[in-house]
Design a protein around this motif. Structure first.
Motif, short mmCIF file in Angstrom:
data_model
loop_
_atom_site.label_atom_id
_atom_site.label_comp_id
_atom_site.label_asym_id
_atom_site.label_seq_id
_atom_site.Cartn_x
_atom_site.Cartn_y
_atom_site.Cartn_z
N ARG A 159 60.15 64.25 -0.30
CA ARG A 159 60.03 64.97 0.97
C ARG A 159 58.61 64.91 1.55
N GLY A 160 57.73 64.15 0.90
CA GLY A 160 56.37 64.04 1.40
C GLY A 160 55.48 65.21 1.07
N ILE A 161 55.82 65.96 0.02
CA ILE A 161 55.06 67.15 -0.38
C ILE A 161 54.32 66.83 -1.67
N GLU A 162 53.03 67.09 -1.70
CA GLU A 162 52.20 66.77 -2.86
C GLU A 162 52.31 67.84 -3.94
N SER A 163 52.13 67.43 -5.19
CA SER A 163 52.14 68.37 -6.31
C SER A 163 51.28 67.83 -7.43
#
Length: 390
Positions: free
Chosen positions: A24-28
């Motif tokens: 989803r294009g979310i960094e972690s």
């Protein structure tokens, strides 16, 4: 350092969450106190619900699962000298289970995250969670600090995430069972094509498998049992006594290369959220393994959390984040009941309770003779469709 979501724990929940967020294009950033080798070889569950299999395939981490996983269309309930098949293909058409070890899921997810440039940190010391009730939470570990928008506690029952929540915030529900499971892995071809759940007066036994060459077995033993009391010869003798109860069935034996005793407990902590901390998987709930729900609940949790975080980063709406705990717990409590029901149905309790013994046999007779009752077992075992329990 800064990231969008700080994830504590590199088990299936934390790794899958990181992967789904990446899509989803979310960094972690994932922090794990154990080493990679330990995490990838930690023996755990191996029964994947239909929804779990679909999730991994849709997330492009299911190629090896589809090649090597064993798809099963039923299970056997064995008691009273006879075997009774619960036929998924008849009772819940199109839905099945796949036998594929949890450690294999973990290997696939680690490989995918590293290939995508994911930030996975193993052997991280002294992880601590801070400022969770603010909009600027952060994690510390060693001499480093990780600032983030949200924290996901995916570090299991004994992790640091849940205990960080202030006293009085959570309501905890727990039940201890008066027995444990002795689990073994053996280099021997499975003696049956599907799982066998055996209820005997000597106690419960489960015949399972991990591959065409590796079998998995469980024996009901006393709570607190020492695995040293169970040499290989005794294990095979007891498995034969509990499984060779139908005409023509013979249990194949072989080299046992792993054995451990697992306590049986049910546990739920709610709500599954405190401020910007969201609990997922075993950090929030534990089920006895009889219903094969632990890993599958973790997958359901992180699906919901991914959707909620994607909504927040997409349009700033917090509605799904606010609803996360309620939505998760609806499925969690259904799985809790199913796992408790399977446990009480198949295990031997106090030997001086003939009334309870007769109730067990009566319900087993009902489940194995009524399509309606069998369908209830089947639909819960293969997993209720996503959306139906939210």
């Amino acid at each position: 350092m800064r990231t969008q979501v700080g994830i504590v724990g590199a088990g299936p929940a934390g790794l899958l969450l990181s992967h789904l967020l990446h899509l989803r294009g979310i960094e972690s950033v994932v922090l794990e106190r154990r080493g990679r080798e330990y995490v990838e070889n930690r023996v755990r569950a191996g029964v994947l619900e239909q929804g779990t299999t679909d999730t991994l395939v849709e997330a492009a981490v299911g190629d090896r699962l589809l090649r090597e996983g064993l798809r099963h269309q039923g299970i056997e309930l064995r008691y009273g000298g006879a075997g009774h098949r619960i036929a998924f293909e008849k009772l819940v058409p199109g839905r099945a289970i796949t036998v594929y070890g949890q450690q294999e899921v973990v290997k696939d997810l680690i490989a995918a995250r590293l290939a995508d440039g994911g930030d996975l940190r193993f052997e991280v010391d002294d992880v601590a969670l801070h400022a969770l009730d603010t909009d600027r939470p952060y994690l510390t570990f060693g001499d480093e600090r990780l600032d983030c928008d949200f924290v996901a506690g995916c570090d299991g029952f004994h992790g640091v995430s849940r205990p960080t929540i202030p006293e009085g915030v959570l309501t905890e529900y727990e039940r201890e069972y008066p027995f444990a499971w002795l689990g073994i892995l053996a280099r021997v071809k499975p003696s049956a094509e599907e799982l066998i759940y055996a209820r005997t007066d000597r106690g419960f036994a489960l015949h399972s498998m991990r591959s065409p060459e590796i079998s998995r077995f469980y024996l009901q033993v006393a709570a607190g049992e020492d695995v040293a009391n169970w040499p290989d010869d005794r294990i095979w003798a007891e498995l034969k006594a509990r499984l060779e109860t139908v005409p023509g069935f013979e249990l194949a034996t072989g080299e046992i290369f792993d054995k451990a005793v697992t306590p049986m407990r049910s546990f739920v902590a709610e709500p599954m959220r405190y401020g910007r901390l969201y609990l997922a998987g075993d950090s929030a709930h534990i089920v006895p393994p009889t219903g094969a729900k632990g890993l599958n609940l973790a997958v359901a949790d992180v699906r919901l959390l991914t959707k909620a975080l994607a909504r927040w980063y997409g349009d700033g709406s917090a509605d799904l984040l606010d609803d996360y705990s309620r939505a998760c717990l609806k499925r969690v409590w259904r799985a809790q009941h199913f796992s408790w029901w399977m446990t009480t149905l198949l295990h031997t309790f106090e030997s001086d309770d003939p009334y309870g013994h007769r109730l067990q046999l009566s319900y087993l007779d009902y489940v194995t003779s009524s399509d309606a009752a069998a369908a209830t077992l089947a639909e819960n075992y293969v997993g209720l469709p996503y959306g139906s329990m939210e």
